[in-house]
Design an enzyme around this catalytic site. Structure first.
Site, PDB file in Angstrom:
ATOM      1  N   LYS A  32      33.212  50.453  56.048  1.00  0.00           N
ATOM      2  CA  LYS A  32      32.484  49.344  56.171  1.00  0.00           C
ATOM      3  C   LYS A  32      31.299  49.126  55.235  1.00  0.00           C
ATOM      4  O   LYS A  32      30.589  49.564  55.531  1.00  0.00           O
ATOM      5  CB  LYS A  32      32.126  49.243  57.600  1.00  0.00           C
ATOM      6  N   GLU A  81      23.063  59.979  56.590  1.00  0.00           N
ATOM      7  CA  GLU A  81      22.171  59.902  55.512  1.00  0.00           C
ATOM      8  C   GLU A  81      21.221  58.878  55.479  1.00  0.00           C
ATOM      9  O   GLU A  81      21.614  57.766  55.523  1.00  0.00           O
ATOM     10  CB  GLU A  81      22.947  59.960  54.291  1.00  0.00           C
ATOM     11  N   GLU A 118       8.819  53.842  54.599  1.00  0.00           N
ATOM     12  CA  GLU A 118       9.709  53.628  53.484  1.00  0.00           C
ATOM     13  C   GLU A 118       9.600  52.029  53.220  1.00  0.00           C
ATOM     14  O   GLU A 118      10.024  51.377  53.961  1.00  0.00           O
ATOM     15  CB  GLU A 118      11.248  54.022  53.596  1.00  0.00           C
TER      16      GLU A 118
HETATM   17  P1  NAD Z   1      20.996  49.685  56.978  1.00  0.00           P
HETATM   18  O1  NAD Z   1      20.660  50.655  57.954  1.00  0.00           O
HETATM   19  O2  NAD Z   1      20.294  48.309  57.374  1.00  0.00           O
HETATM   20  O3  NAD Z   1      22.583  49.345  57.008  1.00  0.00           O
HETATM   21  C1  NAD Z   1      23.396  50.275  56.558  1.00  0.00           C
HETATM   22  C2  NAD Z   1      24.876  50.038  57.128  1.00  0.00           C
HETATM   23  O4  NAD Z   1      24.720  50.064  58.634  1.00  0.00           O
HETATM   24  C3  NAD Z   1      25.264  48.782  56.831  1.00  0.00           C
HETATM   25  O5  NAD Z   1      26.728  48.677  56.419  1.00  0.00           O
HETATM   26  C4  NAD Z   1      25.176  47.845  58.245  1.00  0.00           C
HETATM   27  O6  NAD Z   1      25.874  46.791  58.209  1.00  0.00           O
HETATM   28  C5  NAD Z   1      25.370  48.960  59.124  1.00  0.00           C
HETATM   29  N1  NAD Z   1      24.855  48.899  60.356  1.00  0.00           N
HETATM   30  C6  NAD Z   1      23.616  47.902  60.613  1.00  0.00           C
HETATM   31  N2  NAD Z   1      23.303  47.997  61.881  1.00  0.00           N
HETATM   32  C7  NAD Z   1      24.262  48.785  62.706  1.00  0.00           C
HETATM   33  C8  NAD Z   1      24.744  48.953  64.019  1.00  0.00           C
HETATM   34  N3  NAD Z   1      23.792  48.761  64.915  1.00  0.00           N
HETATM   35  N4  NAD Z   1      25.744  49.747  64.167  1.00  0.00           N
HETATM   36  C9  NAD Z   1      26.402  50.001  63.015  1.00  0.00           C
HETATM   37  N5  NAD Z   1      26.400  49.970  61.876  1.00  0.00           N
HETATM   38  C10 NAD Z   1      25.172  49.217  61.562  1.00  0.00           C
HETATM   39  O7  NAD Z   1      20.585  50.085  55.618  1.00  0.00           O
HETATM   40  P2  NAD Z   1      20.700  49.196  54.353  1.00  0.00           P
HETATM   41  O8  NAD Z   1      19.207  48.279  54.437  1.00  0.00           O
HETATM   42  O9  NAD Z   1      21.688  48.775  53.926  1.00  0.00           O
HETATM   43  O10 NAD Z   1      20.170  50.694  53.404  1.00  0.00           O
HETATM   44  C11 NAD Z   1      18.854  50.997  53.261  1.00  0.00           C
HETATM   45  C12 NAD Z   1      18.323  52.069  53.932  1.00  0.00           C
HETATM   46  O11 NAD Z   1      19.595  53.184  53.607  1.00  0.00           O
HETATM   47  C13 NAD Z   1      17.317  52.845  54.034  1.00  0.00           C
HETATM   48  O12 NAD Z   1      16.507  53.295  54.697  1.00  0.00           O
HETATM   49  C14 NAD Z   1      17.733  54.084  52.806  1.00  0.00           C
HETATM   50  O13 NAD Z   1      16.814  55.069  52.652  1.00  0.00           O
HETATM   51  C15 NAD Z   1      18.866  54.412  53.516  1.00  0.00           C
HETATM   52  N6  NAD Z   1      19.666  54.994  52.490  1.00  0.00           N
HETATM   53  C16 NAD Z   1      19.954  56.489  52.448  1.00  0.00           C
HETATM   54  C17 NAD Z   1      20.684  57.098  51.746  1.00  0.00           C
HETATM   55  C18 NAD Z   1      20.713  58.708  51.860  1.00  0.00           C
HETATM   56  O14 NAD Z   1      21.565  59.294  51.145  1.00  0.00           O
HETATM   57  N7  NAD Z   1      20.088  59.394  52.535  1.00  0.00           N
HETATM   58  C19 NAD Z   1      21.387  56.738  50.598  1.00  0.00           C
HETATM   59  C20 NAD Z   1      21.174  55.256  50.458  1.00  0.00           C
HETATM   60  C21 NAD Z   1      20.289  54.640  51.546  1.00  0.00           C
END
Ligand code: NAD
Length: 478
Positions: free
Chosen positions: A174, A251, A382
């Site tokens: 997804k 992650e 962050e």
């Molecule tokens: P996000 O947490 O908003 O979303 C990530 C994914 O989770 C999306 O597909 C979103 O639709 C889904 N999601 C959101 N709420 C959910 C829920 N309640 N239940 C299930 N799925 C849900 O993150 P983002 O804004 O897309 O990305 C930024 C974040 O990702 C930052 O904090 C960044 O540090 C982290 N990140 C971590 C890594 C790593 O490898 N450690 C890599 C890239 C990004």
């Protein structure tokens, strides 16, 4: 404008209630495509198809070497389509074409790496007392759901899809609702390429995190969940997964530090520090958003960093020569600027940038803030944007304490030519990855893993395969 479909049970389909959302180009606000918003019924259909595919002898009983060959074909399709996919990624995410291209090639390389491991997932024989044979089997985990963020939309999808398939799992991916286009285009290319991947082993479900992501996380038919995203999402997904005792790999975020000592090569360090925080407009979990620098070289290094990034042209990702593209969305840029403003109320001096760019799109200036203290928001939170906070130190002990003083523990960089100091820091930093005299860096062969609030579990490397396999112990009385 394209009307995209999602890939469920081998069909390209709309959502069951016809709901859609827009996928935008953040550099100019143009709507690139509409994308289905999956309903709970769609999620259920997808999980059922994944279960059937997992149980099917076509996948379950496939020679693992053959699985590896399929992964190699998927890698070849990814390389062949890399430029096309990179252009789409750049348009939908705002990043530069060059960044997108190298990420997608990295994703293809990840497939090659796990293709080679598909027939090397071995158990062991265990010496036990008496007349017995005792051994372990490592069997595929089952149906796996992969919830992807928007910052490296295709590369991070490929990072977890590859080991899952290599291990014999089935995959439901997804993408984030802002950036679904590259994963859909890649899946279409895989579908058309006749790689030999059996029906419904791989599916792509589009929609919101709060509905589709949530339904996947709590689904009794899902055997493993991989989330790359923010810490709050990680906590929500883990709580939801706990209802079914479903294992998770998380992650999450980061607040990486580059720790620079006075014996370091400052010119080289300055370039890498810029790369570590201004690449992808700073929207990276492993961004080196903190610069910890010895007081003797503080002014010189800050000047070198500002000089270096001032040479970076900012603009639409597809424009020739652009080094920093648009942020992913106007809404995200507003959040970054709000956090910056709140942080600056606690102290610190903006020595470069600090503002949105006065033009269409979600562009922001590369920003450097000096005088950041460990209690400040700019040190602890962050921002997920192009903002570097600088803090000076006067001793090794102080540098280590500062580096470890955040809730995160993903990647930290150490810049020194003192071998003993470099390895002491590698040992004592509380994080999953350390890089000496280079930043940021990772390979498909090496673990990508966060400690503390940066996550649970391991992506990449042979260790990633542990998540996608279950161990079974077999005892035979002879
Ligand atoms: P996000 O947490 O908003 O979303 C990530 C994914 O989770 C999306 O597909 C979103 O639709 C889904 N999601 C959101 N709420 C959910 C829920 N309640 N239940 C299930 N799925 C849900 O993150 P983002 O804004 O897309 O990305 C930024 C974040 O990702 C930052 O904090 C960044 O540090 C982290 N990140 C971590 C890594 C790593 O490898 N450690 C890599 C890239 C990004």
């Amino acid at each position: 404008m394209a009307e995209e479909k999602m890939w469920i049970a081998g069909e390209w389909c709309a959502s069951s209630d016809g709901a859609k959302s827009d996928a935008l180009n953040p550099a100019n606000g143009e709507v690139l495509a509409t994308v289905p918003k999956a309903t709970v019924d769609d999620v259920n259909r997808c999980v059922d198809a994944s279960r059937t595919a997992f149980e099917s002898k076509d996948w379950k009983l496939m020679d693992p070497a053959q699985r590896g060959r399929i992964l190699n074909k998927m890698a070849a399709v990814t390389y062949a389509k890399a430029k096309e996919l990179a252009a789409l990624e750049s348009a939908n995410n705002g990043k530069t074409f060059r960044e997108a291209l190298s990420e997608i090639r990295y994703g293809a390389w990840t497939f090659e790496y796990f293709a080679g491991l598909a027939d090397k997932i071995e158990g062991s024989t265990i010496p036990v007392p008496g007349s017995r044979l005792n051994y372990t089997l490592r069997q595929p985990l089952g149906v796996t759901a992969h919830i992807i963020p928007w910052n490296f939309p295709l590369q991070l999808a490929l990072r977890s899809i590859a080991p899952a398939l290599a291990a014999g799992c089935t995959v439901i991916a997804k993408p984030a609702s802002w950036t679904p286009l590259s994963l859909l285009a890649w899946a279409k290319a895989i579908d058309e390429a006749e790689t030999g991947l059996p029906h419904a082993v791989l599916q792509v479900l589009t929609g919101s995190g709060s509905l589709a992501g949530d339904a996947l996380a709590g689904h009794s038919g899902v055997d493993g969940i991989v989330l790359t995203g923010g810490v709050p999402t990680g906590k929500t997904v883990m709580a939801k997964a706990s209802e079914q005792l479903t294992p998770v790999t998380l992650e999450l975020g980061g607040k990486g530090a580059n720790i620079v000592f006075s014996d370091a090569n400052l010119r080289y360090a300055a370039k890498a520090i810029c790369f570590g925080i201004f690449m992808n407009a700073g929207q990276m979990c492993w961004a080196g958003s903190r610069l910890l620098v010895h007081e003797d070289v503080h002014d010189d290094l800050v000047q070198a960093v500002c000089d270096e990034v001032s040479k970076w042209p900012v603009g639409p990702g597809m424009e020739e020569g652009v080094r920093m593209g648009s942020l992913v969305h106007q809404r995200h840029r507003s959040e970054v600027l709000e956090k910056l403003e709140t942080g600056l109320k606690q102290g610190g001096t903006v020595v470069l940038g600090g503002n949105a760019l006065d033009r269409d799109g979600a562009f922001m200036e590369a920003t450097v803030v000096t005088g950041v203290e460990s209690s400040h928001l700019l040190f602890q939170d962050e921002l997920f944007g192009p903002v570097l906070g600088v803090t000076s130190f006067s001793s090794d002990e102080e540098a280590l304490a500062l580096a470890n003083d955040t809730p995160f523990g993903l990647l930290n960089g150490v810049w020194t030519n003192d071998l003993g100091r470099a390895h002491r820091f590698a040992r004592d930093l509380e994080c999953g990855m350390v890089s000496i005299n280079e930043y940021p860096i990772t390979f498909p062969q090496t673990a990508f893993t966060g400690w503390k609030h940066s996550g649970i579990g391991i992506e990449q490397s042979q260790d990633a395969l542990r998540f996608y396999t279950k161990v079974k112990n077999v005892n035979v009385k002879l």
